[in-house]
Design a protein around this motif. Structure first.
Motif: not given
Length: 116
Positions: A88-103
């Motif tokens: 998979d190519e990671l969807p960086v923008t969406e993934l960083k949003n998920c990380i931010k929300i978790c943290l």
């Protein structure tokens, strides 16, 4: 896995509300926690060698919110994980949003769709 770690560190650094990020092991898996967030773990498991994952607290509404907002962007495992295939190519923008929300989960958990 190195890219996921890099995204976590970048996201924490770019998020004003996060003043400290603890990097530790939980259940033998690299884990990340802030004073205002929920634990984010990541791992690769030998039983499924073609994939790796981000794991979230299954008692939170993190994954259910990600499913609502990002529907088909990610592959999910129940209410606890986002799964990535090795190719998979990671969807960086969406993934960083998920990380931010978790943290920052404890600051945003009352917001509609966690503020996404």
């Amino acid at each position: 896995m190195q890219l996921l770690r890099q995204l976590i560190l970048e996201t924490a650094n770019e998020t004003e509300e996060i003043t400290t990020l603890e990097e530790t092991l939980k259940w033998g898996e690299p884990s990340y926690i802030t004073k205002i967030g929920s634990t984010l773990r990541m791992d690769w498991k030998p039983k499924k060698p073609d994939q790796y994952a981000f794991y979230f607290n299954c008692n939170s509404n993190l994954v259910s919110t990600f499913k609502t907002v990002y529907k088909d962007v990610f592959t999910y495992e129940g209410n606890r994980a986002i799964i990535f295939k090795m190719e998979d190519e990671l969807p960086v923008t969406e993934l960083k949003n998920c990380i931010k929300i978790c943290l920052t989960y404890h600051k945003v958990k009352q917001q509609l769709l966690l503020g996404l």
